[in-house]
Design a protein around this motif. Structure first.
Motif, PDB file in Angstrom:
ATOM      1  N   THR A  70      21.188  26.249  47.475  1.00 48.65           N
ATOM      2  CA  THR A  70      20.781  25.390  48.318  1.00 48.65           C
ATOM      3  C   THR A  70      21.688  23.958  47.840  1.00 48.65           C
ATOM      4  O   THR A  70      22.448  24.147  46.943  1.00 48.65           O
ATOM      5  CB  THR A  70      19.408  24.656  48.363  1.00 48.65           C
ATOM      6  OG1 THR A  70      19.332  24.212  46.957  1.00 48.65           O
ATOM      7  CG2 THR A  70      18.580  26.080  48.576  1.00 48.65           C
ATOM      8  N   SER A  71      21.810  23.020  48.784  1.00 40.88           N
ATOM      9  CA  SER A  71      22.617  21.908  48.471  1.00 40.88           C
ATOM     10  C   SER A  71      22.086  21.092  47.280  1.00 40.88           C
ATOM     11  O   SER A  71      22.720  20.543  46.540  1.00 40.88           O
ATOM     12  CB  SER A  71      22.317  20.931  49.672  1.00 40.88           C
ATOM     13  OG  SER A  71      20.973  20.540  49.826  1.00 40.88           O
ATOM     14  N   GLU A  72      20.645  21.579  46.889  1.00 45.07           N
ATOM     15  CA  GLU A  72      20.155  20.883  45.540  1.00 45.07           C
ATOM     16  C   GLU A  72      20.410  21.738  44.388  1.00 45.07           C
ATOM     17  O   GLU A  72      19.885  21.598  43.363  1.00 45.07           O
ATOM     18  CB  GLU A  72      18.614  20.634  45.838  1.00 45.07           C
ATOM     19  CG  GLU A  72      18.471  19.362  46.563  1.00 45.07           C
ATOM     20  CD  GLU A  72      17.037  19.310  47.031  1.00 45.07           C
ATOM     21  OE1 GLU A  72      16.116  19.180  46.091  1.00 45.07           O
ATOM     22  OE2 GLU A  72      16.601  19.597  48.171  1.00 45.07           O
ATOM     23  N   GLY A  73      21.002  22.866  44.632  1.00 41.91           N
ATOM     24  CA  GLY A  73      21.184  23.483  43.551  1.00 41.91           C
ATOM     25  C   GLY A  73      20.586  24.786  43.572  1.00 41.91           C
ATOM     26  O   GLY A  73      20.162  25.320  44.643  1.00 41.91           O
ATOM     27  N   LEU A  74      20.551  25.495  42.707  1.00 43.01           N
ATOM     28  CA  LEU A  74      20.301  27.109  42.715  1.00 43.01           C
ATOM     29  C   LEU A  74      18.694  27.215  42.492  1.00 43.01           C
ATOM     30  O   LEU A  74      18.057  26.821  41.588  1.00 43.01           O
ATOM     31  CB  LEU A  74      20.664  27.964  41.546  1.00 43.01           C
ATOM     32  CG  LEU A  74      20.654  29.610  41.435  1.00 43.01           C
ATOM     33  CD1 LEU A  74      21.358  29.930  42.514  1.00 43.01           C
ATOM     34  CD2 LEU A  74      21.076  29.975  40.168  1.00 43.01           C
ATOM     35  N   ALA A  75      17.942  27.587  43.536  1.00 49.18           N
ATOM     36  CA  ALA A  75      16.584  28.038  43.701  1.00 49.18           C
ATOM     37  C   ALA A  75      16.072  29.063  43.355  1.00 49.18           C
ATOM     38  O   ALA A  75      16.426  30.036  43.800  1.00 49.18           O
ATOM     39  CB  ALA A  75      15.960  27.551  44.911  1.00 49.18           C
ATOM     40  N   LYS A  76      15.517  29.104  42.093  1.00 49.17           N
ATOM     41  CA  LYS A  76      15.209  30.664  41.534  1.00 49.17           C
ATOM     42  C   LYS A  76      13.746  30.916  42.399  1.00 49.17           C
ATOM     43  O   LYS A  76      12.831  30.805  41.852  1.00 49.17           O
ATOM     44  CB  LYS A  76      14.960  30.647  40.184  1.00 49.17           C
ATOM     45  CG  LYS A  76      16.563  30.493  39.575  1.00 49.17           C
ATOM     46  CD  LYS A  76      16.390  30.541  38.034  1.00 49.17           C
ATOM     47  CE  LYS A  76      17.630  30.454  37.377  1.00 49.17           C
ATOM     48  NZ  LYS A  76      17.780  30.218  36.021  1.00 49.17           N
ATOM     49  N   ALA A  77      13.751  31.674  43.256  1.00 50.59           N
ATOM     50  CA  ALA A  77      12.482  31.947  44.116  1.00 50.59           C
ATOM     51  C   ALA A  77      11.677  33.135  43.379  1.00 50.59           C
ATOM     52  O   ALA A  77      10.511  32.993  43.294  1.00 50.59           O
ATOM     53  CB  ALA A  77      12.946  32.321  45.702  1.00 50.59           C
ATOM     54  N   ILE A  78      12.459  34.072  43.052  1.00 54.35           N
ATOM     55  CA  ILE A  78      11.664  35.046  42.353  1.00 54.35           C
ATOM     56  C   ILE A  78      12.377  35.524  40.933  1.00 54.35           C
ATOM     57  O   ILE A  78      13.728  35.589  40.902  1.00 54.35           O
ATOM     58  CB  ILE A  78      11.845  36.418  43.130  1.00 54.35           C
ATOM     59  CG1 ILE A  78      10.977  36.179  44.541  1.00 54.35           C
ATOM     60  CG2 ILE A  78      10.928  37.433  42.492  1.00 54.35           C
ATOM     61  CD1 ILE A  78      10.935  37.245  45.433  1.00 54.35           C
ATOM     62  N   ASN A  79      11.535  35.455  40.069  1.00 60.16           N
ATOM     63  CA  ASN A  79      12.272  35.461  38.809  1.00 60.16           C
ATOM     64  C   ASN A  79      11.484  36.751  38.004  1.00 60.16           C
ATOM     65  O   ASN A  79      10.569  36.836  37.069  1.00 60.16           O
ATOM     66  CB  ASN A  79      11.948  34.194  37.734  1.00 60.16           C
ATOM     67  CG  ASN A  79      12.430  33.122  38.752  1.00 60.16           C
ATOM     68  OD1 ASN A  79      13.436  33.070  39.018  1.00 60.16           O
ATOM     69  ND2 ASN A  79      11.274  32.139  38.968  1.00 60.16           N
ATOM     70  N   GLY A  80      11.741  38.134  38.235  1.00 63.03           N
ATOM     71  CA  GLY A  80      11.273  39.237  37.409  1.00 63.03           C
ATOM     72  C   GLY A  80      10.190  39.687  38.067  1.00 63.03           C
ATOM     73  O   GLY A  80       9.070  39.675  37.357  1.00 63.03           O
ATOM     74  N   VAL A  81       9.913  40.195  39.128  1.00 63.17           N
ATOM     75  CA  VAL A  81       8.674  40.470  39.907  1.00 63.17           C
ATOM     76  C   VAL A  81       8.603  42.006  39.814  1.00 63.17           C
ATOM     77  O   VAL A  81       9.574  42.890  40.294  1.00 63.17           O
ATOM     78  CB  VAL A  81       8.444  40.168  41.102  1.00 63.17           C
ATOM     79  CG1 VAL A  81       7.321  41.082  42.069  1.00 63.17           C
ATOM     80  CG2 VAL A  81       8.049  38.711  41.329  1.00 63.17           C
ATOM     81  N   ASN A  82       7.667  42.665  39.402  1.00 61.17           N
ATOM     82  CA  ASN A  82       7.400  44.047  39.187  1.00 61.17           C
ATOM     83  C   ASN A  82       6.321  44.470  40.087  1.00 61.17           C
ATOM     84  O   ASN A  82       4.903  43.838  39.877  1.00 61.17           O
ATOM     85  CB  ASN A  82       6.985  44.493  37.942  1.00 61.17           C
ATOM     86  CG  ASN A  82       8.269  44.523  37.042  1.00 61.17           C
ATOM     87  OD1 ASN A  82       9.075  45.471  37.038  1.00 61.17           O
ATOM     88  ND2 ASN A  82       8.515  43.436  36.169  1.00 61.17           N
ATOM     89  N   LEU A  83       6.284  45.286  41.006  1.00 59.48           N
ATOM     90  CA  LEU A  83       5.048  45.729  41.909  1.00 59.48           C
ATOM     91  C   LEU A  83       5.043  47.102  42.337  1.00 59.48           C
ATOM     92  O   LEU A  83       5.931  47.918  41.969  1.00 59.48           O
ATOM     93  CB  LEU A  83       5.177  45.031  43.211  1.00 59.48           C
ATOM     94  CG  LEU A  83       5.233  43.783  43.589  1.00 59.48           C
ATOM     95  CD1 LEU A  83       5.551  43.533  44.920  1.00 59.48           C
ATOM     96  CD2 LEU A  83       3.696  43.365  43.175  1.00 59.48           C
ATOM     97  N   THR A  84       3.809  47.857  42.300  1.00 58.15           N
ATOM     98  CA  THR A  84       3.712  49.291  42.748  1.00 58.15           C
ATOM     99  C   THR A  84       2.814  49.285  43.753  1.00 58.15           C
ATOM    100  O   THR A  84       1.674  48.574  43.710  1.00 58.15           O
ATOM    101  CB  THR A  84       3.449  50.123  41.532  1.00 58.15           C
ATOM    102  OG1 THR A  84       2.062  49.688  41.344  1.00 58.15           O
ATOM    103  CG2 THR A  84       4.225  50.343  40.591  1.00 58.15           C
ATOM    104  N   LEU A  85       2.704  50.255  44.901  1.00 68.64           N
ATOM    105  CA  LEU A  85       1.806  50.432  45.823  1.00 68.64           C
ATOM    106  C   LEU A  85       1.804  51.882  46.159  1.00 68.64           C
ATOM    107  O   LEU A  85       2.679  52.530  46.133  1.00 68.64           O
ATOM    108  CB  LEU A  85       2.432  49.796  47.092  1.00 68.64           C
ATOM    109  CG  LEU A  85       1.412  49.828  48.382  1.00 68.64           C
ATOM    110  CD1 LEU A  85       0.434  48.572  48.161  1.00 68.64           C
ATOM    111  CD2 LEU A  85       2.152  49.444  49.543  1.00 68.64           C
ATOM    112  N   ALA A  86       0.513  52.403  46.258  1.00 62.34           N
ATOM    113  CA  ALA A  86       0.134  53.746  46.627  1.00 62.34           C
ATOM    114  C   ALA A  86      -0.415  53.829  47.835  1.00 62.34           C
ATOM    115  O   ALA A  86      -0.795  53.006  48.608  1.00 62.34           O
ATOM    116  CB  ALA A  86      -0.487  54.361  45.321  1.00 62.34           C
ATOM    117  N   GLU A  87      -0.235  55.156  48.210  1.00 59.85           N
ATOM    118  CA  GLU A  87      -0.961  55.418  49.782  1.00 59.85           C
ATOM    119  C   GLU A  87      -2.349  54.880  49.666  1.00 59.85           C
ATOM    120  O   GLU A  87      -3.232  55.088  48.881  1.00 59.85           O
ATOM    121  CB  GLU A  87      -0.806  56.778  50.023  1.00 59.85           C
ATOM    122  CG  GLU A  87       0.314  57.396  50.528  1.00 59.85           C
ATOM    123  CD  GLU A  87       0.447  58.960  50.744  1.00 59.85           C
ATOM    124  OE1 GLU A  87      -0.623  59.435  50.956  1.00 59.85           O
ATOM    125  OE2 GLU A  87       1.596  59.579  50.966  1.00 59.85           O
TER     126      GLU A  87
END
Lengths: 380, 398
Positions: A70-87
């Motif tokens: 962005t114009s204001e610099g780097l926006a770190k929106a997600i920083n190392g997310v782990n997820l699992t999803l089962a049926e």
């Protein structure tokens, strides 16, 4: 440990001298699949729900990072997310605006605008296939028949110049090569399935001719048109009135059971989560700060942020309640404070919180928290 | 004027008429014309507010709840006389509001002020906070002498938990919660008796909502304000209100004190509304009384005949389709309160726990009373066009 790229490597460094803390299970907690199955767990139920069984998960997100230039610099929106999803599982991702919950969903769905967004590292597996390294036309074939999404604002998500039936039927024309009249029949069937009265007469009506609740039903009809295995619902009821919200949540639940779908529910509403979710991941400043089963988290939150959220919401069934607010504001993603991102607002913050970013680690069987003092908080 | 009589009767029934009434609304109506055709002739009307009567006592909070389109915001605007009513009267401190002319009305507005929903659009972006909060003093110059105004504004900022040194900043340099505090500071600048709050917290994040709710409660204790708290969130309304009115399609369908509405509701709509609110407690899953209403709220341009709610009601009989029920006292098992239903009957939808005094030991107790954080420095100010000034220190802890 992590060490897959420069970001995680940096993180690694900050944790390396962290010898006094419990380091067991960092790895597992961040990988999650072994973490949810704890051997010899005394409270494990005999009939293990599908999402606890070892084996192939429906969806798995590993160490995902997303940033925006962005114009204001780097926006770190997600920083190392782990997820699992089962049926058949309902996973709630809970967070306030700017916590990265919607960006996570968009990354999984593959609908982030790149640029400005960039995924510097991470993997997203759907049934063992990495979506991020897949060619775009292959990924397009999954979007709809396999992974699908319901958006918050149905009015701006539907095309105003085409009839709703045409928009639902498009799924069948594009993915199943159906002709016009057959695909319209399918659209009517789906509109009936999501309980839109007079579906046959209204199939050629335009989005503005429907109420908010009915438009959300049309969005859901489009999302489930091709029987996806994963449905992502991004704040599906936030724009709706409470009586309509109850109808839509009941419909989603019904459809999920009918198709054994994995449902990712993205919301900021702790009430909705308590009603429908199996597991919760709480997000703050682009990280998962707590992950647990829904009963455990409401009974005894293991992260100060979760606890603060629960203390700050008024409850319909309580009188004379004292609300405690969390002071301050969530951080800007361009300037996430060093150490634990929550430390400027946290009443438990110590020096270690300002220096070391706490990893998401196992603190009890089947639950993880990213707080240096999670045990103290739970023992209180 | 049956509503008037019933309300009088009800208030005397309940023995509350010995308290000071600060605002008395009687049979308020606001109809908006619908124009159509080539000649733009009136073809119908939207009955946004359709015969609302209530009393507001000194220092109390009256919550007004309802779904979108029920007319609750229009009611707020009519009470402020931002809109002229089609019919009805409002008596404020014994004076008929709608009979006042320009200057007298302006004088009256010193005592009745409003806080709007959206803190992003209700503050003029080209004015500093000092000008915004101080504007009421320019309109009513006799309240504070010119010399003392800057100091008065700073005191107001201090009172609502903002940093008084930020008086020369612009709205975009504040976060949403801080802007709502600015809106409240402007509302209480003239020390009014009544503050109308139109969805004051619904645009805010959960963790910030509680800060603003707590601030409003603190101000009420310190300044003796009466609030009309308009909101769609029944949990927030329960928390802050002494009495609650439930609106549906322009009419009050039930009004009573907190316990009467939440523990002993007699109108089916109130019951359905309460049962639809999710409670953040997974142990109650499947155990709560669930009433699922079919369909949506009908259009206020063409409301159903008889009882407006009959199209969605599970108790509907023929009489509901033809006869409009009056707002009258119905027994609720512990006395009675006003409800607009032919078949009013108490049904306990939620089980209430009394948790008074239990919050003292909560982890975040007493937090968020002030919001001195520098939203610009933290990069958390609302719009994207914030210039990063010289002032780039990190937000201080706590």
């Amino acid at each position: 440990m992590f060490g897959r790229d420069k970001h995680t490597a940096e993180q690694d460094d900050t944790h390396r001298d962290d010898t006094t803390r419990d380091t067991t299970g960092h790895d597992d907690a961040n990988r999650e699949e072994p973490a949810t199955v704890v051997k010899g767990d005394p409270i494990a139920k005999p009939d293990v729900p599908p999402w606890e069984r070892q084996g192939e998960q429906l969806l798995e997100v590993r160490d995902l990072f997303v940033e925006f230039h962005t114009s204001e610099g780097l926006a770190k929106a997600i920083n190392g997310v782990n997820l699992t999803l089962a049926e058949g599982e309902t996973l709630a991702i809970l967070g306030e605006s700017g916590s990265g919950k919607s960006v996570t969903a968009q990354a999984v769905m593959g609908i982030l605008d790149m640029p400005p967004a960039k995924i510097p590292s991470g993997e997203i597996f759907y049934r063992g296939k990495d979506l991020l390294t897949m060619p775009e036309d292959e990924r397009r074939k999954l979007r709809g028949p396999e992974i699908s999404m319901v958006f918050q604002d149905a009015l701006s998500s539907l095309n105003p110049v085409f009839p709703v039936g045409w928009q639902i039927a498009e799924m069948f024309r594009k993915h199943r090569d159906m002709n016009r009249s057959d695909s319209y029949d399918q659209a009517i069937r789906l509109m009936e399935r999501v309980n839109i009265p007079g579906a046959k007469e209204r199939v050629k009506a335009y989005p503005h001719q429907f109420s908010g609740g009915m438009r959300q039903r049309i969005m859901i009809a489009m999302a489930i048109a091709l029987d996806p295995k994963v449905l992502i619902a991004d704040e599906p009821t936030t724009a709706l009135d409470v009586t309509v919200q109850a109808q839509i949540m009941a419909l989603l639940k019904e459809l999920q059971e009918e198709h054994d779908m994995g449902l990712i529910l993205i919301t900021h509403d702790l009430g909705v989560v308590a009603d429908v979710a199996d597991r919760i991941s709480v997000m703050y400043a682009g990280r998962i700060v707590e992950r647990a089963y829904v009963d455990d988290i409401y009974a005894a939150p293991a992260h100060p942020y979760t606890k603060g959220l629960l203390e700050s919401i008024p409850r319909l069934d309580q009188k004379g309640q004292d609300l405690s607010a969390i002071g301050g504001l969530p951080p800007s993603l361009t300037r996430i404070p060093p150490g634990c991102a929550f430390n400027p607002r946290c009443v438990m913050a110590q020096d270690v919180c300002r220096e070391e970013s706490p990893p998401l680690r196992d603190i009890r069987p089947r639950r993880q928290s990213a707080c240096h003092f999670a045990e103290e908080l739970l023992d209180d | 004027m049956t509503d008037l009589e019933t309300t009088e009767r009800a208030t005397s029934d309940r023995g509350t008429n010995n308290r000071d009434i600060v605002l008395k609304a009687r049979d308020l109506r606001k109809y908006y014309p619908i124009k159509g055709g080539v000649l733009q002739r009136q073809v119908g009307e939207v009955k946004a507010v359709d015969g609302v009567s209530f009393d507001l006592y000194k220092g109390e909070t009256l919550g007004i709840v309802g779904e979108s389109g029920c007319g609750k915001s229009t009611l707020g605007r009519v009470l402020m006389r931002l809109e002229e009513p089609t019919d009805g009267t409002v008596e404020f401190d014994g004076v008929q509001m709608y009979e006042q002319s320009g200057s007298a009305m302006r004088k009256m507005r010193r005592d009745i002020q409003i806080v709007f929903q959206d803190p992003y659009t209700s503050l003029n972006p080209r004015r500093t906070v000092g000008e915004i909060v101080g504007e009421p003093f320019n309109i009513h110059p006799d309240v504070v002498p010119k010399k003392g105004r800057r100091k008065a504004v700073q005191e107001l900022l201090e009172l609502v938990g903002l940093n008084p040194e930020h008086i020369n900043r612009y709205p975009h340099q504040f976060s949403g919660g801080q802007r709502q505090r600015i809106g409240i500071a402007r509302g209480i600048a003239l020390n009014p008796k009544v503050l109308i709050c139109d969805e004051p917290v619904s645009a805010l994040d959960v963790s910030v909502q509680a800060q603003v709710v707590n601030l409003m409660e603190k101000l009420q204790r310190e300044l003796g304000l009466a609030y009309i708290f308009i909101a769609h969130d029944l949990s927030v309304v329960r928390h802050i209100s002494d009495r609650v009115g439930v609106m549906y399609l322009g009419r009050l369908v039930e009004i009573g004190d907190e316990d009467e509405i939440y523990s002993r509701p007699t109108h089916p709509y109130t019951q359905a509304l309460l049962s639809a609110v999710p409670v953040p407690d997974p142990t109650l899953r499947g155990k709560r009384d669930q009433i699922t209403l079919s369909g949506d709220v009908p259009s206020p341009a063409n409301p159903p005949d008889g009882c407006h709610f009959h199209t969605r009601c599970w108790k509907v009989q023929d009489v509901c389709r033809t006869d409009t029920p009056e707002l009258e006292v119905h027994q609720d098992g512990d006395g009675g309160h006003l409800s607009r239903c032919h078949f009013a009957e108490v049904r306990q939808v939620i089980e209430t726990q009394d948790v008074s005094g239990r919050g003292k030991d909560s982890l975040f107790a007493g937090q968020g009373e002030r919001d001195n954080s520098d939203a610009v420095a933290a990069g958390a100010a609302g719009d994207g066009d914030v210039q990063s000034g010289p002032d780039t220190r990190a937000p201080s802890g706590g």
